[in-house]
Design a protein around this motif. Structure first.
Motif, short mmCIF file in Angstrom:
data_model
loop_
_atom_site.label_atom_id
_atom_site.label_comp_id
_atom_site.label_asym_id
_atom_site.label_seq_id
_atom_site.Cartn_x
_atom_site.Cartn_y
_atom_site.Cartn_z
N SER A 1 65.07 -100.82 77.15
CA SER A 1 65.14 -99.55 77.89
C SER A 1 66.11 -99.65 79.06
N ILE A 2 66.14 -100.83 79.71
CA ILE A 2 67.08 -101.03 80.81
C ILE A 2 68.51 -100.91 80.30
N HIS A 3 68.78 -101.49 79.14
CA HIS A 3 70.11 -101.40 78.55
C HIS A 3 70.46 -99.95 78.21
N ARG A 4 69.49 -99.21 77.69
CA ARG A 4 69.73 -97.82 77.29
C ARG A 4 70.01 -96.94 78.51
N ILE A 5 69.31 -97.18 79.60
CA ILE A 5 69.57 -96.42 80.83
C ILE A 5 70.93 -96.80 81.40
N ARG A 6 71.24 -98.08 81.34
CA ARG A 6 72.54 -98.53 81.84
C ARG A 6 73.67 -97.86 81.07
N GLU A 7 73.46 -97.61 79.78
CA GLU A 7 74.48 -96.92 78.98
C GLU A 7 74.75 -95.52 79.54
N VAL A 8 73.67 -94.85 80.00
CA VAL A 8 73.85 -93.52 80.57
C VAL A 8 74.55 -93.61 81.92
N LEU A 9 74.12 -94.56 82.76
CA LEU A 9 74.71 -94.69 84.09
C LEU A 9 76.17 -95.14 84.03
N HIS A 10 76.56 -95.72 82.89
CA HIS A 10 77.94 -96.17 82.73
C HIS A 10 78.77 -95.19 81.91
N VAL A 11 78.17 -94.05 81.54
CA VAL A 11 78.95 -93.05 80.82
C VAL A 11 80.08 -92.56 81.70
N GLU A 12 81.22 -92.33 81.09
CA GLU A 12 82.39 -91.89 81.85
C GLU A 12 82.08 -90.61 82.60
N SER A 13 82.26 -90.65 83.91
CA SER A 13 82.06 -89.46 84.74
C SER A 13 83.39 -89.05 85.34
N GLU A 14 83.48 -87.78 85.62
CA GLU A 14 84.73 -87.27 86.18
C GLU A 14 84.89 -87.76 87.63
N SER A 15 86.10 -88.12 88.00
CA SER A 15 86.35 -88.52 89.39
C SER A 15 86.12 -87.33 90.30
N LYS A 16 85.60 -87.60 91.48
CA LYS A 16 85.22 -86.53 92.38
C LYS A 16 86.35 -86.22 93.35
N GLY A 17 86.66 -84.93 93.44
CA GLY A 17 87.64 -84.50 94.44
C GLY A 17 86.99 -84.38 95.81
N THR A 18 87.80 -84.37 96.84
CA THR A 18 87.28 -84.31 98.21
C THR A 18 87.83 -83.12 98.99
N LYS A 19 88.89 -82.49 98.48
CA LYS A 19 89.50 -81.39 99.22
C LYS A 19 88.67 -80.12 99.07
N ARG A 20 88.77 -79.25 100.09
CA ARG A 20 88.04 -77.99 100.08
C ARG A 20 89.01 -76.82 100.25
N ILE A 21 88.61 -75.68 99.72
CA ILE A 21 89.42 -74.47 99.86
C ILE A 21 88.54 -73.37 100.44
N ASP A 22 89.17 -72.47 101.22
CA ASP A 22 88.41 -71.38 101.83
C ASP A 22 88.14 -70.26 100.82
N ASP A 23 89.11 -69.98 99.98
CA ASP A 23 88.93 -69.00 98.92
C ASP A 23 89.94 -69.30 97.81
N VAL A 24 89.78 -68.61 96.71
CA VAL A 24 90.67 -68.82 95.56
C VAL A 24 91.84 -67.85 95.67
N GLU A 25 92.99 -68.40 96.08
CA GLU A 25 94.19 -67.57 96.21
C GLU A 25 94.83 -67.32 94.85
N ASP A 26 95.03 -68.39 94.08
CA ASP A 26 95.60 -68.23 92.75
C ASP A 26 95.31 -69.49 91.94
N ILE A 27 95.44 -69.36 90.62
CA ILE A 27 95.28 -70.48 89.70
C ILE A 27 96.52 -70.55 88.83
N LEU A 28 97.06 -71.76 88.71
CA LEU A 28 98.29 -71.93 87.96
C LEU A 28 98.14 -73.06 86.94
#
Length: 571
Positions: A304-331
């Motif tokens: 079970s420890i191995h199976r949980i570790r498989e989940v915790l090691h699943v590829e996760s998206e890198s986290k951004g840190t920047k913030r925006i006040d509003d959505v001006e445009d998307i390109l």
């Protein structure tokens, strides 16, 4: 929380775990003391008529017994509290991890695959950390203390028992690897069965409609038999262990019984000491056996420890840190994207601009990549190459939760929780009034339906909104999105299940409600986006043409053929 995640999890509960260890050690010491007091009770009171000492021994016995009873009651309470805390922390960590992993991961395994890990495996690991570890320490403590006591009384007796314990160790080391393999196989088979049952319940309507109940049961039987074979294999393995270890326990106890009887008959050991030593030896062999069982259970739980570790090691998206006040445009800049199961890319060097305050529509035949754009626009997927820029900043560099607060999405197949209409509309928003709910529902042309229900907004709609029609679900999803009052509203074929008249009314209401906010509309019916500020026509993942409705009708034969085909069909 990748490497040593279990250690870090335990470290957060270190003081409560230390308290549990302290209590179980005091409990073990009190238990040994109660056995030891029997020597003086037999030798000095019963055999020597020491009536004066009886009162003192009885008082000591009462004190030790009181301590033992208190620890016996309190230690399970503390351990169970630790179990709940660790279970909660680990399950919360796994849920957080699963909500951050790449959406591609969910293409590899169904949701029920992760559900089994969240339920069964998390419980197993929490039991190991909170309940078994203190018991293992207690068992080791008792084994060490008892070994020292027996060594001081008789080295011969100690080495006899040491031989038995060595045999336990040899058996354990020999069988450990096989135990882990068998345990992991059992967990995998149970997980397969759980996944099938969950999917079978979720698809009940399809199974009944296609008369596939016998087929479904036959699949269940196959998976159940595989699981049963694994469980029986594990049972046979455990019986084999019992066959090897149980004689060792009785060998040790019989050795003590024979040796003690000889010593008492020779006058070298008192009856009281013999009684105590026999109990200590029995307790020691019990400790060896318990330690052996705990170690094997640990190898069982390591799966079970191995199976949980498989989940915790699943590829996760890198986290951004920047913030925006509003959505001006998307390109979209030269965006390429493909799903793993298709050799052909869904998008090929796509360039697309969504300016602030404009209504942008995307049209095209089925499979042209329209819905993929909406998924990329909110960060559910990331491009294989190229960039999605928000206010000139790469979407991957922006803090996801901060960005998504400014976006509302109505997907093709909206999800609803088995809760009330009110809770499904609010979705965690605060300070929402009934007037606001009625306003957005009126725009979505669903208010009259809700008011016609006996409990109104408090009506429970079932899992995935099973009690609603397709059109009702879509209109509720539109109302939910409008309630968020987001900078960017994305409609992914959000009115495909509505009749044309209702669709026109809903679309007009959305246009009026959005005002100066940005809209991205992915449409199948071109009649709903004729007033769009910009229409992009997709073909095989590439922008074939773009412009207003009038411009495209004049310049794009592909758009004109799509529009005319729908006009003919409608007429």
């Amino acid at each position: 929380m990748k490497k040593n995640w279990l250690f870090l999890l335990i470290a957060r509960q270190k003081w409560m775990l230390f308290l549990a260890l302290l209590f179980v050690l005091i409990e073990a010491a009190a238990n040994l003391a109660m056995i030891g007091l029997q020597k003086w009770l037999i030798d000095d009171v019963l055999l020597s008529n020491g009536g004066e000492q009886f009162r003192h021994i009885l008082m000591l016995f009462a004190i030790v017994f009181f301590v033992y009873v208190v620890m016996f009651v309190v230690s399970p309470y503390v351990m169970h509290k630790n179990y709940l805390s660790i279970h909660h922390s680990l399950q919360k960590k796994m849920m957080d991890q699963l909500q951050q992993v790449s959406m591609r991961s969910y293409k590899k395994h169904p949701v029920s695959f992760y559900l089994h890990k969240l339920n069964q495996d998390v419980k197993t690991v929490a039991v190991t950390a909170a309940l078994h570890i203190p018991k293992i320490v207690q068992t080791i403590f008792m084994a060490v203390v008892l070994s020292l006591i027996l060594l001081s009384v008789s080295p011969i007796l100690f080495f006899l028992l040491l031989f038995a314990s060595t045999c336990y160790f040899i058996v354990g080391k020999t069988m450990a690897k096989k135990a882990t393999i068998i345990a992991k196989d059992v967990q995998e088979r149970k997980s397969d069965l759980f996944v099938h049952v969950e999917e079978g319940i979720s698809s009940t309507r399809e199974i009944v409609a296609f008369d596939r109940r016998k087929w479904e049961i036959s699949l269940y039987e196959k998976l159940f038999n595989k699981m049963m074979d694994s469980v029986m294999k594990e049972g046979k393995f455990q019986n084999k262990l019992l066959f090897l270890t149980e004689p060792l326990k009785w060998l040790g106890i019989l050795s003590v019984l024979l040796f003690g009887t000889y010593q008492v008959a020779a006058g070298k050991m008192s009856i009281g000491l013999f009684v105590v030593i026999y109990q200590y030896a029995s307790q020691l062999m019990k400790s060896y056996q318990e330690l052996f069982q705990y170690v094997f259970e640990f190898f069982h739980q390591r799966a079970s420890i191995h199976r949980i570790r498989e989940v915790l090691h699943v590829e996760s998206e890198s986290k951004g840190t920047k913030r925006i006040d509003d959505v001006e445009d998307i390109l979209f800049e030269e965006v390429c994207f493909s799903y793993e199961q298709t050799a052909k890319g869904a998008l090929d060097r796509l360039n697309l601009h969504i300016p602030k305050g404009k209504k942008v529509a995307i049209v095209g035949a089925s499979g042209s990549g329209k819905s993929t754009i909406s998924k990329l626009a909110v960060g559910l997927y990331r491009p294989d190459s190229g960039k999605v820029l928000v206010n000139g900043v790469d979407l991957t560099d922006i803090e996801a939760s901060h960005f998504l607060k400014r976006v509302a999405v109505v997907p093709q197949e909206p999800y609803f929780f088995p809760d009330s209409i009110r809770m499904n509309l609010i979705m965690g928003l605060t300070d929402i009034t009934n007037e606001q709910l009625e306003q957005v529902c009126e725009i979505a042309q669903i208010l009259s339906f809700i008011k016609g229900l006996e409990k109104g907004f408090d009506t429970v709609i079932g899992e995935r909104g099973i009690s609603l029609s397709g059109g009702q679900r879509q209109r509720l999803a539109i109302a939910r999105a409008l309630l968020k009052q987001a900078d960017l509203l994305i409609l992914d074929e959000a009115t495909s299940a509505l009749d044309r008249q209702t669709e026109r009314m809903v679309q007009k209401g959305i246009d009026d409600a959005q005002g100066g906010n940005t809209m991205l509309v992915i449409a199948h019916r071109l009649s709903t986006i004729q007033n769009a500020d910009m229409i992009y026509v997709l073909e095989d993942g590439v922008v074939q043409s773009c412009g207003t409705h009038e411009e495209l009708m004049e310049a794009s034969s592909h758009y004109r053929s799509l529009f005319m085909a729908q006009v003919i069909t409608a007429s």
